[in-house]
Scaffold this active site. Structure first.
Site, mmCIF file in Angstrom:
data_model
loop_
_atom_site.group_PDB
_atom_site.id
_atom_site.type_symbol
_atom_site.label_atom_id
_atom_site.label_comp_id
_atom_site.label_asym_id
_atom_site.label_seq_id
_atom_site.Cartn_x
_atom_site.Cartn_y
_atom_site.Cartn_z
ATOM 1 N N HIS A 60 0.379 -7.879 39.997
ATOM 2 C CA HIS A 60 -1.059 -7.884 40.269
ATOM 3 C C HIS A 60 -1.628 -9.207 39.792
ATOM 4 O O HIS A 60 -1.421 -9.587 38.640
ATOM 5 C CB HIS A 60 -1.714 -6.708 39.527
ATOM 6 C CG HIS A 60 -3.195 -6.833 39.427
ATOM 7 N ND1 HIS A 60 -4.012 -7.047 40.523
ATOM 8 C CD2 HIS A 60 -4.028 -6.790 38.365
ATOM 9 C CE1 HIS A 60 -5.264 -7.133 40.127
ATOM 10 N NE2 HIS A 60 -5.308 -6.986 38.816
ATOM 11 N N ASN A 73 -0.691 -8.794 35.868
ATOM 12 C CA ASN A 73 0.327 -7.978 35.201
ATOM 13 C C ASN A 73 1.474 -7.662 36.149
ATOM 14 O O ASN A 73 1.353 -7.769 37.361
ATOM 15 C CB ASN A 73 -0.295 -6.708 34.589
ATOM 16 C CG ASN A 73 -1.418 -6.170 35.434
ATOM 17 O OD1 ASN A 73 -1.174 -5.602 36.494
ATOM 18 N ND2 ASN A 73 -2.660 -6.386 35.004
ATOM 19 N N SER A 125 -0.269 -2.900 29.797
ATOM 20 C CA SER A 125 -1.342 -3.478 30.617
ATOM 21 C C SER A 125 -2.409 -2.430 30.908
ATOM 22 O O SER A 125 -2.092 -1.260 31.169
ATOM 23 C CB SER A 125 -0.743 -3.974 31.936
ATOM 24 O OG SER A 125 -1.758 -4.142 32.880
ATOM 25 N N HIS A 134 -11.992 -7.960 43.103
ATOM 26 C CA HIS A 134 -11.067 -7.975 41.977
ATOM 27 C C HIS A 134 -9.865 -8.900 42.229
ATOM 28 O O HIS A 134 -9.809 -9.988 41.663
ATOM 29 C CB HIS A 134 -10.642 -6.524 41.705
ATOM 30 C CG HIS A 134 -9.752 -6.347 40.532
ATOM 31 N ND1 HIS A 134 -9.498 -5.120 39.965
ATOM 32 C CD2 HIS A 134 -9.009 -7.230 39.824
ATOM 33 C CE1 HIS A 134 -8.658 -5.271 38.950
ATOM 34 N NE2 HIS A 134 -8.355 -6.543 38.848
ATOM 35 N N HIS A 138 -4.990 -12.377 40.307
ATOM 36 C CA HIS A 138 -6.371 -12.650 40.692
ATOM 37 C C HIS A 138 -6.431 -13.986 41.436
ATOM 38 O O HIS A 138 -7.316 -14.793 41.196
ATOM 39 C CB HIS A 138 -7.263 -12.707 39.451
ATOM 40 C CG HIS A 138 -7.353 -11.415 38.708
ATOM 41 N ND1 HIS A 138 -7.926 -11.305 37.471
ATOM 42 C CD2 HIS A 138 -6.945 -10.165 39.031
ATOM 43 C CE1 HIS A 138 -7.851 -10.047 37.049
ATOM 44 N NE2 HIS A 138 -7.251 -9.341 37.985
ATOM 45 N N GLU A 153 -3.873 -2.046 33.465
ATOM 46 C CA GLU A 153 -3.718 -1.576 34.854
ATOM 47 C C GLU A 153 -2.478 -0.694 35.039
ATOM 48 O O GLU A 153 -1.970 -0.575 36.145
ATOM 49 C CB GLU A 153 -3.665 -2.764 35.821
ATOM 50 C CG GLU A 153 -4.951 -3.533 35.975
ATOM 51 C CD GLU A 153 -6.091 -2.743 36.618
ATOM 52 O OE1 GLU A 153 -5.902 -1.543 36.901
ATOM 53 O OE2 GLU A 153 -7.160 -3.344 36.801
ATOM 54 N N SER A 165 -0.835 -5.643 27.347
ATOM 55 C CA SER A 165 -2.235 -5.960 27.624
ATOM 56 C C SER A 165 -2.709 -7.167 26.811
ATOM 57 O O SER A 165 -2.457 -7.252 25.606
ATOM 58 C CB SER A 165 -3.080 -4.731 27.268
ATOM 59 O OG SER A 165 -4.437 -5.044 27.306
ATOM 60 N N GLY A 166 -3.367 -8.106 27.506
ATOM 61 C CA GLY A 166 -4.181 -9.129 26.847
ATOM 62 C C GLY A 166 -3.489 -10.148 25.954
ATOM 63 O O GLY A 166 -4.109 -10.632 25.007
#
Ligand code: ZN
Length: 233
Positions: A97, A31, A76, A160, A99, A78, A47-48
Site C-alpha cells: 500500500h 505498508n 501497521s 488516500h 501513497h 492498515e 506501524s510508524g
C-alpha cells in the site's frame, strides 16, 4: 517462531527498504505484507517507524483475525485492509500500500484508471477502480477496498492512495510501480487529447497471457508475447 515466518519477515523487511527508496511513499507511510503459505499467517510491516531503521525482527506476524502471533511492534495501522484482501482473495500472496503522487491525485479526483497500457492490462486487468471513501485503518476501508478490487491487481482508495496485490512481494511492488506510471500517463494523455482505452477482449488476452504464460489462449492469441525457445520473436 518458525523457519517460514523468519523467511517472510526477511522478505517483507527487504521490500520495505526498496519501497522506502522507490519514490512511491513519503516518510513512514506505506505498508507491506506477505502471506505465510500453509500457516494461515501474515507477516506485516510495523506501524510508524522509518523503514531505514527497521530490522527483520521488527516485522509483525498476525493470524487471519488480526491477533499478533509474533513480534514486539505494533502492526501497521492498515492491517485490517491487508487481512480483508487476503481473506477475500486466496490467490493474493503479497500486498503493498503506497501513497504515490499520481495515483493519489486520481484517487482524490475519484477517477478510475482505465486499461490504457499493455503492462497495466497484464498486471492489473481491466483498469483500477476507486473504492468508496472510508477512513484509514478502519474495517469499513477494508470492505470498500475488497469490493472495488474484485479480481484485479490494484485498487485506488478515495482521497488516500493505492493498494497493489500479487502472487509474491516482487509482483505487488511491480503492480504499484505500473499503477503509478499508468496514472501519470493517463493524466498526461488526458491533457494532450482523448486517452484511447484498450478493448475488453484485448485486456482479457493480455491478462491471461501474463497470469498463465503458456495457456492455450495465450499461445493462440499472442505467441509473440511469451515466445517458446526456438521462436524467432
Ligand atoms: Zn495509507
Amino acid at each position: 517462531m518458525s523457519v517460514a515466518t523468519e523467511k517472510y519477515k526477511e522478505q517483507v523487511y527487504k521490500m520495505g527498504l526498496r519501497m522506502g527508496t522507490s519514490g512511491l511513499v513519503t516518510g513512514t507511510w506505506g505498508n507491506i505484507s506477505a502471506r505465510v503459505p500453509r500457516e494461515n499467517l501474515v507477516v506485516i510491516s510495523p506501524s510508524g517507524i522509518p523503514y531505514a531503521t527497521l530490522q527483520p525482527r521488527d516485522m509483525v506476524v498476525l493470524d487471519m483475525e488480526g491477533r499478533v502471533v509474533e513480534g514486539e511492534r505494533k502492526p501497521s495501522t492498515e492491517y485490517r485492509l491487508h487481512l480483508g484482501i487476503y481473506n477475500a482473495r486466496p490467490d493474493v500472496q503479497a500486498i503493498m500500500h503506497t501513497h504515490s503522487v499520481f495515483a493519489s491525485a486520481l484517487a482524490v479526483a475519484r477517477k478510475p484508471i482505465p486499461p490504457i497500457l499493455e503492462d497495466l492490462a497484464q498486471m492489473v486487468g481491466n483498469g483500477v477502480a476507486v473504492a468508496r471513501y472510508a477512513r484509514a485503518g478502519t474495517e469499513e476501508l477494508a470492505r470498500a477496498a475488497v469490493e472495488a478490487l474484485e479480481n484485479r491487481g490494484a485498487v485506488l482508495l478515495a482521497n488516500h492512495g493505492v493498494v497493489g496485490v500479487g502472487r509474491n512481494l516482487e509482483e505487488a511492488f511491480m503492480v504499484c510501480q505500473v499503477v503509478e506510471k499508468s496514472a501519470k500517463v493517463y493524466v498526461w494523455a488526458d491533457l494532450v487529447g482523448q486517452p484511447a482505452v484498450l478493448p475488453l477482449e484485448e485486456v482479457e488476452v493480455l491478462r491471461d497471457c501474463y497470469l498463465n504464460s503458456y495457456s492455450q489462449v495465450c499461445m493462440r492469441n499472442c505467441p509473440g508475447v511469451f515466445p517458446r525457445p526456438g521462436n524467432s520473436h
